[in-house]
Design a protein around this motif. Structure first.
Motif, PDB file in Angstrom:
ATOM      1  N   ASP A  27      -5.737  -1.369   4.159  1.00 47.48           N
ATOM      2  CA  ASP A  27      -6.457  -0.746   3.054  1.00 47.48           C
ATOM      3  C   ASP A  27      -5.902   0.638   2.717  1.00 47.48           C
ATOM      4  O   ASP A  27      -6.068   1.106   1.595  1.00 47.48           O
ATOM      5  CB  ASP A  27      -7.952  -0.683   3.373  1.00 47.48           C
ATOM      6  CG  ASP A  27      -8.738  -1.678   2.534  1.00 47.48           C
ATOM      7  OD1 ASP A  27      -8.110  -2.626   2.020  1.00 47.48           O
ATOM      8  OD2 ASP A  27      -9.950  -1.514   2.377  1.00 47.48           O
ATOM      9  N   ALA A  28      -5.258   1.305   3.663  1.00 50.33           N
ATOM     10  CA  ALA A  28      -4.556   2.552   3.333  1.00 50.33           C
ATOM     11  C   ALA A  28      -3.407   2.260   2.373  1.00 50.33           C
ATOM     12  O   ALA A  28      -3.174   2.998   1.405  1.00 50.33           O
ATOM     13  CB  ALA A  28      -4.036   3.219   4.606  1.00 50.33           C
ATOM     14  N   VAL A  29      -2.679   1.172   2.632  1.00 52.69           N
ATOM     15  CA  VAL A  29      -1.605   0.754   1.734  1.00 52.69           C
ATOM     16  C   VAL A  29      -2.177   0.456   0.344  1.00 52.69           C
ATOM     17  O   VAL A  29      -1.619   0.866  -0.681  1.00 52.69           O
ATOM     18  CB  VAL A  29      -0.879  -0.480   2.306  1.00 52.69           C
ATOM     19  CG1 VAL A  29       0.096  -1.065   1.280  1.00 52.69           C
ATOM     20  CG2 VAL A  29      -0.147  -0.122   3.595  1.00 52.69           C
ATOM     21  N   ARG A  30      -3.297  -0.232   0.313  1.00 51.44           N
ATOM     22  CA  ARG A  30      -3.926  -0.567  -0.971  1.00 51.44           C
ATOM     23  C   ARG A  30      -4.376   0.698  -1.713  1.00 51.44           C
ATOM     24  O   ARG A  30      -4.234   0.810  -2.933  1.00 51.44           O
ATOM     25  CB  ARG A  30      -5.137  -1.482  -0.717  1.00 51.44           C
ATOM     26  CG  ARG A  30      -5.686  -2.186  -1.942  1.00 51.44           C
ATOM     27  CD  ARG A  30      -6.961  -2.938  -1.586  1.00 51.44           C
ATOM     28  NE  ARG A  30      -6.763  -3.884  -0.530  1.00 51.44           N
ATOM     29  CZ  ARG A  30      -6.466  -5.178  -0.688  1.00 51.44           C
ATOM     30  NH1 ARG A  30      -6.314  -5.642  -1.908  1.00 51.44           N
ATOM     31  NH2 ARG A  30      -6.335  -5.974   0.345  1.00 51.44           N
ATOM     32  N   THR A  31      -4.895   1.667  -0.953  1.00 53.50           N
ATOM     33  CA  THR A  31      -5.408   2.897  -1.557  1.00 53.50           C
ATOM     34  C   THR A  31      -4.310   3.690  -2.250  1.00 53.50           C
ATOM     35  O   THR A  31      -4.561   4.355  -3.268  1.00 53.50           O
ATOM     36  CB  THR A  31      -6.092   3.757  -0.473  1.00 53.50           C
ATOM     37  OG1 THR A  31      -7.234   3.034   0.029  1.00 53.50           O
ATOM     38  CG2 THR A  31      -6.546   5.104  -1.008  1.00 53.50           C
ATOM     39  N   LEU A  32      -3.085   3.628  -1.755  1.00 51.65           N
ATOM     40  CA  LEU A  32      -1.991   4.379  -2.354  1.00 51.65           C
ATOM     41  C   LEU A  32      -1.777   4.027  -3.828  1.00 51.65           C
ATOM     42  O   LEU A  32      -1.351   4.878  -4.611  1.00 51.65           O
ATOM     43  CB  LEU A  32      -0.693   4.129  -1.575  1.00 51.65           C
ATOM     44  CG  LEU A  32      -0.592   4.772  -0.195  1.00 51.65           C
ATOM     45  CD1 LEU A  32       0.671   4.310   0.513  1.00 51.65           C
ATOM     46  CD2 LEU A  32      -0.613   6.294  -0.296  1.00 51.65           C
ATOM     47  N   ARG A  33      -2.071   2.807  -4.202  1.00 57.71           N
ATOM     48  CA  ARG A  33      -1.845   2.416  -5.605  1.00 57.71           C
ATOM     49  C   ARG A  33      -3.146   2.142  -6.351  1.00 57.71           C
ATOM     50  O   ARG A  33      -3.122   1.543  -7.434  1.00 57.71           O
ATOM     51  CB  ARG A  33      -0.922   1.195  -5.669  1.00 57.71           C
ATOM     52  CG  ARG A  33      -1.560  -0.080  -5.195  1.00 57.71           C
ATOM     53  CD  ARG A  33      -0.634  -1.291  -5.268  1.00 57.71           C
ATOM     54  NE  ARG A  33       0.264  -1.277  -6.386  1.00 57.71           N
ATOM     55  CZ  ARG A  33       0.699  -2.379  -7.017  1.00 57.71           C
ATOM     56  NH1 ARG A  33       0.292  -3.575  -6.622  1.00 57.71           N
ATOM     57  NH2 ARG A  33       1.540  -2.289  -8.013  1.00 57.71           N
ATOM     58  N   ARG A  34      -4.265   2.594  -5.789  1.00 58.05           N
ATOM     59  CA  ARG A  34      -5.558   2.409  -6.444  1.00 58.05           C
ATOM     60  C   ARG A  34      -6.160   3.774  -6.782  1.00 58.05           C
ATOM     61  O   ARG A  34      -6.824   4.390  -5.954  1.00 58.05           O
ATOM     62  CB  ARG A  34      -6.519   1.644  -5.517  1.00 58.05           C
ATOM     63  CG  ARG A  34      -6.251   0.163  -5.351  1.00 58.05           C
ATOM     64  CD  ARG A  34      -6.977  -0.662  -6.399  1.00 58.05           C
ATOM     65  NE  ARG A  34      -8.401  -0.411  -6.407  1.00 58.05           N
ATOM     66  CZ  ARG A  34      -9.296  -1.059  -5.658  1.00 58.05           C
ATOM     67  NH1 ARG A  34      -8.903  -2.002  -4.811  1.00 58.05           N
ATOM     68  NH2 ARG A  34     -10.588  -0.775  -5.751  1.00 58.05           N
TER      69      ARG A  34
END
Length: 345
Positions: A27-34
């Motif tokens: 979810d940290a990876v997801r947060t980078l582009r959200r």
């Protein structure tokens, strides 16, 4: 549209909490582009921006559609309440390639053109290689994005579990579930989320309840059989997560307890472990452990074991002492000197 999780008699007895460093990594990876997730995480984003630029996260982002599902094999439910990242990534590496291929194909289908892309075709042609490559990328993301902050994140997540475990004992599961997030509703048998079209009978497996830092502002459920049903919700205290302590330890408390012991007691606004406190205060874990022992023996702290971790929290006496010392240490407001009831004379 709504998603529903339907409980049977046995499911009420098989609900438990867990923490997952692998989930936080994904979810940290997801947060980078959200951008909609950036609000609370600005300080973290600024710290990791340069290092994240050295990672090619495009393969993971391809499997994180804004609408649709990510492959369950890439972030399976944690094996225990405090599973390590090493154990979780080992489970990812052990995924069955053919099952991973089928789940990946379903996820790729949620993004127009992804199934026909060169990367999508290569993954589906050689799923064993796909599993290795994506596991390697997740491990690199953990080292760069999450591991340096994990003591801080784990302390917050453990504090959430401790709080909600107490609430579960006080009010029961039916009352607790809507408390986890205001968007959840409960009718005695069915937990309803206001988004998606997912429905599942828990079938006696219960529900895994998992607080998360990086899932905010979303509440997430899913995991088709045979995976364990799971509900991921934003952890308490995210708003202050990246804020460095602004106040100083009250001087009255320093004079009473000593500087480091007073700092330990002051830092326990939320329950925390020895390791988390040592990281936060810049003290040796052995020193923090000694201070915690003395404070506990004095009746100022309690200690609660969760798996291999021990969470320390202030008792009412510890909280009253800290609050009283803060008031004594605060300068009096202008014009208050000699006012009756303010300690004059």
């Amino acid at each position: 549209m709504a998603s529903q999780l339907r409980f049977g008699e046995e499911d009420f007895l098989r609900c438990r909490f867990a923490i997952s460093p692998l989930w936080e990594t994904q979810d940290a990876v997801r947060t980078l582009r959200r951008p909609d997730r950036h609000g609370y995480h600005g300080p973290w984003l600024r710290r990791v921006r340069a290092a994240a630029g050295g990672l090619d996260l495009a393969p993971l982002w391809l499997l994180m559609p804004r609408r649709g599902s990510s492959p369950d094999w890439l972030c399976p439910p944690p094996l225990g309440p405090l599973t390590s990242f090493a154990d979780e990534i080992a489970a990812v590496r052990a995924a069955d390639p053919e099952a991973a291929r089928a789940e990946t194909a379903r996820s790729l289908a949620c993004t127009p053109g992804a199934l026909e892309s060169a990367r999508g075709r290569a993954w589906l042609a050689d799923p064993a290689r796909m599993v290795r490559e994506l596991a390697d990328l997740l491990e690199a993301a953990w080292r760069v994005l999450v591991a340096p902050e994990w003591p801080r994140l784990r302390a917050l997540l453990e504090a959430d579990v401790a709080f909600h475990s107490r609430r579960l004992a006080e009010v029961g599961l039916g009352a607790l579930l809507p408390e986890l997030d205001g968007r959840l509703s409960w009718d005695g048998r069915t937990l309803t989320l206001p988004h998606g079209r997912y429905a599942r009978d828990l079938g006696g497996r219960g529900l895994l309840l998992m607080p998360s830092v990086f899932c905010w502002p979303d509440v997430i459920t899913g995991f088709e059989a045979p995976w364990q049903p799971m509900l991921v919700y934003p952890a308490r205290g995210i708003g202050d997560l990246w804020t460095e302590p602004a106040g100083r330890t009250p001087q009255a408390l320093v004079r009473l307890l000593g500087r480091n012991r007073a700092a330990v007691l002051t830092a326990l606004g939320e329950p925390a472990t020895t390791t988390a406190l040592a990281h936060r205060l810049g003290l040796a874990p052995s020193s923090v452990s000694d201070h915690l022992t003395v404070l506990k023996e004095a009746g100022l702290l309690t200690a609660t074991r969760h798996g291999h971790q021990v969470l320390y929290a202030r008792t009412p006496l510890g909280t009253a002492l800290t609050a009283g010392a803060a008031r004594v240490s605060s300068p009096a407001p202008p014009g208050s000197a000699g006012r009756p009831g303010c300690g004059a004379g």
